[in-house]
Design a protein around this motif. Structure first.
Motif, short mmCIF file in Angstrom:
data_model
loop_
_atom_site.label_atom_id
_atom_site.label_comp_id
_atom_site.label_asym_id
_atom_site.label_seq_id
_atom_site.Cartn_x
_atom_site.Cartn_y
_atom_site.Cartn_z
N VAL A 30 71.34 45.00 7.39
CA VAL A 30 69.28 44.73 7.07
C VAL A 30 69.58 44.90 5.42
O VAL A 30 68.21 43.74 5.28
CB VAL A 30 68.15 46.08 7.32
CG1 VAL A 30 67.57 46.18 7.23
CG2 VAL A 30 68.70 46.01 9.30
N SER A 31 69.68 45.38 4.82
CA SER A 31 70.13 45.31 3.19
C SER A 31 70.59 43.74 3.39
O SER A 31 69.06 42.65 2.02
CB SER A 31 70.07 46.36 2.75
OG SER A 31 69.96 47.71 2.66
N LEU A 32 71.64 43.37 3.48
CA LEU A 32 72.26 42.16 2.92
C LEU A 32 70.69 40.68 4.04
O LEU A 32 70.92 39.57 2.62
CB LEU A 32 73.10 41.76 3.68
CG LEU A 32 74.23 42.67 2.58
CD1 LEU A 32 76.12 42.82 3.53
CD2 LEU A 32 74.38 42.34 1.36
N VAL A 85 72.34 49.75 8.09
CA VAL A 85 71.56 49.67 6.85
C VAL A 85 72.06 48.53 6.18
O VAL A 85 71.35 48.03 5.82
CB VAL A 85 71.44 50.91 6.56
CG1 VAL A 85 71.10 51.25 4.41
CG2 VAL A 85 70.63 52.81 7.17
N MET A 86 73.18 48.57 5.53
CA MET A 86 74.35 47.78 5.15
C MET A 86 73.75 45.90 5.84
O MET A 86 73.24 44.92 4.36
CB MET A 86 75.36 47.93 5.36
CG MET A 86 76.06 46.25 4.35
SD MET A 86 77.59 46.92 3.92
CE MET A 86 78.03 48.32 3.09
N TYR A 125 67.88 39.68 -8.81
CA TYR A 125 68.56 38.51 -7.78
C TYR A 125 69.57 37.98 -8.61
O TYR A 125 69.08 36.63 -9.47
CB TYR A 125 67.65 38.61 -6.88
CG TYR A 125 66.56 39.13 -6.35
CD1 TYR A 125 67.36 39.77 -4.92
CD2 TYR A 125 65.11 39.75 -6.66
CE1 TYR A 125 66.73 40.69 -5.25
CE2 TYR A 125 64.69 40.79 -6.44
CZ TYR A 125 64.54 40.79 -4.75
OH TYR A 125 64.53 42.50 -4.73
N GLY A 163 68.27 41.55 4.20
CA GLY A 163 67.38 41.53 3.60
C GLY A 163 66.98 40.57 1.96
O GLY A 163 65.98 39.40 1.33
N ILE A 164 68.22 40.69 0.83
CA ILE A 164 68.60 39.63 0.09
C ILE A 164 68.45 38.45 0.42
O ILE A 164 68.75 37.55 -0.47
CB ILE A 164 69.80 40.38 -0.37
CG1 ILE A 164 69.34 41.65 -1.47
CG2 ILE A 164 70.17 39.80 -1.54
CD1 ILE A 164 70.65 42.23 -1.71
#
Length: 129
Positions: free
Chosen positions: A102-104, A99-100, A126, A106-107
């Motif tokens: 994928v989140s990073l 999850v982390m 951002y 995306g950012i």
């Protein structure tokens, strides 16, 4: 004729050859005798504690402790609980890492799209370097 004296009237077996074992109780020197204390007990407790703090290491230590206990004829509940907790926490860490990541990811993709600087998109700020 046997070299050992006959057992007393209560039926207690004679001591092993050479006297009692190192712990001072009969049965220690006989092949196949069961030790009085679980050899994996302490390791099971350590594995349980490590399973909470460092799940992979705790899982491995708990598996080893359970194997030692099983080989000696004991049931090691602490090691079994350590295996369960270690597996669940390890799975949680793997899912959390995914999850982390994928989140990073995306950012990072959003920053690549926006360019360097501070941007507010849809109420989300951002800061991209």
């Amino acid at each position: 004729m046997s070299q050992y004296p006959p057992p007393p009237p209560g039926g207690t077996p004679p001591p092993p050859p050479g006297g009692p074992g190192p712990q001072g109780y009969p049965g220690q020197g006989y092949p196949g005798s069961v030790p009085r204390e679980d050899p994996g007990k302490t390791m099971g407790l350590v594995g349980l504690i490590l399973a909470i703090v460092i799940p992979l290491v705790g899982l491995i230590v708990s598996i080893i402790a359970r194997g030692k206990s099983k080989a000696a004829g004991f049931k090691n509940t602490l090691a079994t609980v350590g295996i369960i907790i270690g597996a669940v926490f390890l799975l949680g860490q793997i899912i959390g890492g995914i999850v982390m990541g994928v989140s990073l990811g995306g950012i990072a993709a959003k920053c690549a799209e926006l360019g360097p600087g501070t941007h507010v998109v849809g109420g989300v700020t951002y800061t991209c370097n």
